[in-house]
Motif scaffolding. Structure first.
Motif, PDB file in Angstrom:
ATOM      1  N   TYR A  52       8.890  -8.258  -1.686  1.00  0.00           N
ATOM      2  CA  TYR A  52       7.470  -8.464  -1.935  1.00  0.00           C
ATOM      3  C   TYR A  52       7.673 -10.733  -1.811  1.00  0.00           C
ATOM      4  N   TYR A  78       0.817  -3.213  -1.357  1.00  0.00           N
ATOM      5  CA  TYR A  78       1.189  -3.384  -1.931  1.00  0.00           C
ATOM      6  C   TYR A  78       0.871  -1.150  -2.573  1.00  0.00           C
ATOM      7  N   LYS A  82       0.823   1.405   0.920  1.00  0.00           N
ATOM      8  CA  LYS A  82       1.467   0.844   0.760  1.00  0.00           C
ATOM      9  C   LYS A  82       2.562  -0.158   2.259  1.00  0.00           C
TER      10      LYS A  82
END
Length: 313
Positions: A52, A78, A82
Motif C-alpha cells: 500500500y 485498509y 479491505k
C-alpha cells in the motif's frame, strides 16, 4: 469582486493543502498502524506496508496522494472494507448524510426565520414568549434527546415511522432524524432573527421609512430582513457544514449508514485513507460554504463589496 473571489479561491486551495499536510503529519505520529492484527507477523506487516506504499517517506506519500486525488482517486480502505475504493464507500454513504443535513438545514432555516420574524413583529406578546421558549429548548437540549422522544412517541408507540433507517424507504426513514437535527437550527436561527430584527426595526432609518408611509410588508421584508440577514448567515454557515457531513449520535440512534459513523470507525481502526478522504471532504465543504457566505455578504449589502474592492486597490 472578481479579484476578491479569485484571491479567496487561491487562499482556499492553499488552506486545503496545509490541512492535508498537517493530517498526514498527525497520522504519521499516531501510534499503531492499519495492520494491528496480532496474527500478522512482522514480515507480513512489512509486505502489507510495501503493497500500500506505507513504507515510503511521509512527504512522498503526501505528494502521491495529492496527485491521485486530483484524478478522483482517494485510494482504498485498509481495514473497514479491505481493498474497497474509498469512492465506492462514499457513493453509498455521502448522499444519505447530505440529504438528511440538507433537509434539516432547509426546514430549520425556514421555520427559524418565520418564528424569529413573528417574535420580533409581535414583541412582548404570547408569540414572542413561545418563540423564546422554543429557542431555549432547542439550544439547551441535545439532538439525541429529541431523537429518543420521537423514537418512543412516533416510532414505538404510534408506529408512524420506522425506528431504524431503511434504504428501501428513504423518505419515511428520514423524517424523525431530520426533525431531530433541525431543532438546534430552528432555535438558533429564530433567536438571532428575533434579536437582529428588533435592533433593525428600532433603528432611526426604519422609523424614518415608516413615517414616510412605506408599506409594512415591503418595510419588513425588503429593508429590515435584508439588513438582519448578514449575522444570521454568519451563524448559519458552520451549522450547514456540521449537518451536511452527518451527526454521529443521530446516525447511531437510527442506524443511518452515513459518513459520520464511517469517520469514527476509520479513526478507531487507523484506516488512514478513509480518514484523509473524509477530512478533505469536510474541509472542502467548510471552506466552500464560507466562500459562498463572503459572496452573499456582497450581494446582500453592496457596501461590503465596495469596502473590499477599495481594500484590493
Amino acid at each position: 469582486m472578481k479579484k476578491y473571489i479569485l484571491k479567496r479561491v487561491a487562499i482556499s486551495i492553499v488552506t486545503l493543502l496545509v490541512i492535508l499536510l498537517v493530517l498526514f503529519l498527525m497520522l504519521e505520529f499516531m501510534p499503531g498502524s492499519p495492520f494491528n492484527d496480532e496474527k500478522l507477523t512482522a514480515a507480513q506487516k512489512a509486505i502489507l506496508n510495501k503493497k500500500y506504499g506505507l513504507d515510503k517517506p511521509m512527504l512522498i506519500r503526501f505528494f502521491n496522494y495529492i496527485k491521485a486525488m486530483l484524478s478522483g482517486d482517494f485510494g482504498v480502505s485498509y481495514t473497514i472494507s479491505k481493498n474497497t475504493p474509498i469512492t465506492s464507500l462514499l457513493q453509498t454513504r455521502l448522499p444519505i448524510s447530505l440529504r438528511l443535513g440538507g433537509q434539516a438545514i432547509l426546514i430549520g432555516t425556514v421555520i427559524g426565520l418565520i418564528l424569529g420574524l413573528i417574535a420580533a413583529i409581535k414583541h412582548n406578546t404570547i408569540f414572542d414568549t413561545i418563540t423564546t421558549v422554543i429557542s431555549v429548548l432547542g439550544v439547551s437540549l441535545p439532538s439525541y434527546v429529541f431523537a429518543m422522544a420521537l423514537i418512543y412517541g412516533l416510532g414505538f408507540r404510534l408506529k408512524w415511522f420506522p425506528i431504524l433507517y431503511d434504504v428501501k424507504k428513504p423518505f419515511d426513514s428520514s423524517i424523525m432524524p431530520t426533525i431531530s437535527l433541525c431543532m438546534f437550527t430552528i432555535a438558533t436561527v429564530a433567536r438571532f432573527t428575533r434579536t437582529e430584527m428588533l435592533e433593525v426595526l428600532g433603528s432611526d432609518y426604519m422609523l424614518l421609512a415608516e413615517s414616510k408611509g412605506i408599506n409594512s410588508f415591503r418595510l419588513i421584508f425588503r429593508h429590515a430582513l435584508r439588513n438582519a440577514l448578514i449575522p444570521i448567515i454568519t451563524v448559519l454557515a458552520p451549522l450547514v457544514v456540521g449537518l451536511m457531513t452527518g451527526s454521529l449520535v443521530i446516525e447511531k440512534l437510527f442506524s443511518i449508514p452515513g459518513i459520520g459513523s464511517l469517520l469514527v470507525s476509520a479513526i478507531q481502526s487507523n484506516d488512514y485513507n478513509v480518514v484523509v478522504a473524509l477530512t478533505f471532504i469536510y474541509s472542502l465543504m467548510y471552506i466552500g460554504i464560507m466562500l459562498i457566505v463572503d459572496i452573499l455578504y456582497g450581494v446582500i449589502d453592496p457596501r461590503i463589496r465596495l469596502v473590499k474592492g477599495a481594500g484590493n486597490e
